[in-house]
Design a protein around this motif. Structure first.
Motif, PDB file in Angstrom:
ATOM      1  N   UNK A 156       0.862  -1.181   0.000  1.00 45.15           N
ATOM      2  CA  UNK A 156       0.000   0.000   0.000  1.00 45.15           C
ATOM      3  C   UNK A 156       0.894   1.226   0.000  1.00 45.15           C
ATOM      4  N   UNK A 157       0.670   2.133  -0.945  1.00 47.47           N
ATOM      5  CA  UNK A 157       1.365   3.410  -0.993  1.00 47.47           C
ATOM      6  C   UNK A 157       0.346   4.504  -0.687  1.00 47.47           C
ATOM      7  N   UNK A 158       0.562   5.227   0.401  1.00 47.88           N
ATOM      8  CA  UNK A 158      -0.308   6.347   0.747  1.00 47.88           C
ATOM      9  C   UNK A 158       0.328   7.645   0.252  1.00 47.88           C
ATOM     10  N   UNK A 159      -0.355   8.370  -0.618  1.00 50.28           N
ATOM     11  CA  UNK A 159       0.191   9.624  -1.137  1.00 50.28           C
ATOM     12  C   UNK A 159       0.062  10.691  -0.058  1.00 50.28           C
ATOM     13  N   UNK A 160       1.205  11.135   0.451  1.00 53.69           N
ATOM     14  CA  UNK A 160       1.252  12.121   1.529  1.00 53.69           C
ATOM     15  C   UNK A 160       1.858  13.418   0.994  1.00 53.69           C
ATOM     16  N   UNK A 161       2.537  14.167   1.849  1.00 55.68           N
ATOM     17  CA  UNK A 161       3.067  15.467   1.447  1.00 55.68           C
ATOM     18  C   UNK A 161       4.159  15.911   2.412  1.00 55.68           C
ATOM     19  N   UNK A 162       5.063  16.725   1.924  1.00 54.44           N
ATOM     20  CA  UNK A 162       6.072  17.350   2.776  1.00 54.44           C
ATOM     21  C   UNK A 162       5.407  18.160   3.888  1.00 54.44           C
ATOM     22  N   UNK A 172       8.035  25.760   6.444  1.00 52.64           N
ATOM     23  CA  UNK A 172       7.104  26.063   5.359  1.00 52.64           C
ATOM     24  C   UNK A 172       5.714  26.499   5.810  1.00 52.64           C
ATOM     25  N   UNK A 173       5.490  26.618   7.123  1.00 53.01           N
ATOM     26  CA  UNK A 173       4.144  26.949   7.603  1.00 53.01           C
ATOM     27  C   UNK A 173       3.672  28.313   7.115  1.00 53.01           C
ATOM     28  N   UNK A 174       4.549  29.316   7.143  1.00 57.93           N
ATOM     29  CA  UNK A 174       4.132  30.672   6.775  1.00 57.93           C
ATOM     30  C   UNK A 174       3.689  30.761   5.314  1.00 57.93           C
ATOM     31  N   UNK A 175       4.242  29.910   4.467  1.00 63.33           N
ATOM     32  CA  UNK A 175       3.884  29.908   3.049  1.00 63.33           C
ATOM     33  C   UNK A 175       2.571  29.164   2.813  1.00 63.33           C
ATOM     34  N   UNK A 176       2.358  28.088   3.569  1.00 61.91           N
ATOM     35  CA  UNK A 176       1.179  27.243   3.374  1.00 61.91           C
ATOM     36  C   UNK A 176       0.610  26.795   4.715  1.00 61.91           C
ATOM     37  N   UNK A 177      -0.203  27.648   5.366  1.00 66.25           N
ATOM     38  CA  UNK A 177      -0.764  27.242   6.663  1.00 66.25           C
ATOM     39  C   UNK A 177      -1.600  25.952   6.556  1.00 66.25           C
ATOM     40  N   UNK A 178      -2.629  25.967   5.746  1.00 65.04           N
ATOM     41  CA  UNK A 178      -3.418  24.777   5.389  1.00 65.04           C
ATOM     42  C   UNK A 178      -3.685  23.838   6.562  1.00 65.04           C
ATOM     43  N   UNK A 179      -4.348  24.317   7.587  1.00 64.89           N
ATOM     44  CA  UNK A 179      -4.596  23.518   8.778  1.00 64.89           C
ATOM     45  C   UNK A 179      -5.237  22.150   8.482  1.00 64.89           C
ATOM     46  N   UNK A 180      -6.383  22.097   7.784  1.00 61.11           N
ATOM     47  CA  UNK A 180      -7.012  20.795   7.570  1.00 61.11           C
ATOM     48  C   UNK A 180      -6.121  19.821   6.798  1.00 61.11           C
ATOM     49  N   UNK A 181      -5.457  20.321   5.763  1.00 64.25           N
ATOM     50  CA  UNK A 181      -4.622  19.464   4.915  1.00 64.25           C
ATOM     51  C   UNK A 181      -3.416  18.939   5.683  1.00 64.25           C
ATOM     52  N   UNK A 182      -2.698  19.828   6.359  1.00 65.96           N
ATOM     53  CA  UNK A 182      -1.516  19.420   7.118  1.00 65.96           C
ATOM     54  C   UNK A 182      -1.866  18.401   8.195  1.00 65.96           C
ATOM     55  N   UNK A 183      -2.891  18.706   8.971  1.00 67.88           N
ATOM     56  CA  UNK A 183      -3.264  17.832  10.085  1.00 67.88           C
ATOM     57  C   UNK A 183      -3.734  16.473   9.573  1.00 67.88           C
ATOM     58  N   UNK A 184      -4.533  16.461   8.503  1.00 68.55           N
ATOM     59  CA  UNK A 184      -5.036  15.192   7.967  1.00 68.55           C
ATOM     60  C   UNK A 184      -3.906  14.340   7.406  1.00 68.55           C
ATOM     61  N   UNK A 185      -2.945  14.969   6.728  1.00 65.78           N
ATOM     62  CA  UNK A 185      -1.842  14.197   6.148  1.00 65.78           C
ATOM     63  C   UNK A 185      -0.875  13.705   7.221  1.00 65.78           C
TER      64      UNK A 185
END
Length: 259
Positions: A156-162, A172-185
């Motif tokens: 199984x390969x789960x596509x995640x993110x930096x 990288x938080x200041x450039x891309x806060x993205x709370x839901x995306x970061x926390x879910x990944x």
């Protein structure tokens, strides 16, 4: 001839972006999988037209599967369809690519945004792993003399993110806060670790893979990587995975990302 990455693979979220390019490059490879199951929410919708055209050209390899990863019923029905198509064989590889992102500064984020993104990005891959587990086990068992893990056997390969990396967040938080995306990944990464431990006994490799910042509908036009470049790298990484990479987070170049 190049070795086949696997005999059978399921790609979720395959009607556009990274998922569609994964299906395209897999089927166009020198030695493509025997069966590619291309999962998408609405196979007959306008947004699935490119996938349907690709499947039409490769009817002997690609099967488009109705698969809404936010729907337990849809996942169960998809697993039954895939099982029937495999005709007694197991499923070698699942690439959990389907996912969502929404604008996510703290001011923009409420309960519903968190729940919706978590459901798609974490609960969906968990249910996929749960429902397809018997088929993955069957695939692993078809290699009785092989003790090592690989994607050609069962994975199984789960596509995640930096952006899921807790360690790298300050960079990288200041450039891309993205709370839901970061926390879910980040939660998806924990799911990867749990599944890797749980499925080790079955000979199933589980890991997370970061495709890079890619020029997709989600990544936007300013992203430095094309889908073709990202997927070409991802496939090289997937092909080379061993048990040493199980329970890790790697990028499309094979570099390790800290949790």
């Amino acid at each position: 001839m190049a070795s086949r990455i696997c005999d059978s693979v399921l790609v979720t979220g395959s009607n556009r972006g990274i998922g569609l390019e994964l299906v395209r490059q897999l089927v166009d490879s020198p030695s493509p999988p025997v069966q590619i199951f291309a999962g998408c929410r609405d196979p007959n919708g306008q947004r699935s037209q490119d996938l349907q055209e690709l499947a039409q050209k490769h009817q002997d390899v690609i099967t488009v599967v109705q698969l809404d990863t936010t729907s337990p019923t849809s996942i169960t029905e998809a697993s039954k369809l895939v099982e029937a198509k495999l005709k007694g064989k197991g499923l070698n590889l699942i690439i959990n690519n389907a996912g969502v992102n929404i604008p996510g500064s703290l001011a923009e984020t409420g309960k519903q945004e968190m729940v919706d993104v978590y459901t798609a990005n974490v609960v969906g891959p968990m249910l996929i792993a749960k429902d397809f587990h018997p088929l993955l086990c069957k695939a692993a068992a078809q290699f009785p003399l092989q003790t090592s893990m690989s994607c050609s056997r069962s994975a199984i390969i789960n596509v995640s993110t930096l952006l899921s990396s807790i360690t790298r967040c300050p960079e990288n938080f200041s450039v891309s806060p993205m709370y839901p995306y970061r926390v879910s990944k980040a939660a998806l990464n924990m799911l990867t670790r749990c599944l890797a431990e749980d499925f080790k006994k079955d000979g199933i490799l589980v890991m997370s893979l970061h495709p890079g910042w890619v020029q997709t509908e989600m990544g936007g036009p300013k992203a430095p990587l094309t889908t073709a470049e990202s997927i070409s790298g991802m496939i090289k990484v997937i092909t080379s995975l061993t048990e040493k990479e199980s329970a890790t987070l790697l990028d499309w170049e094979g570099k390790k990302i800290p949790w």
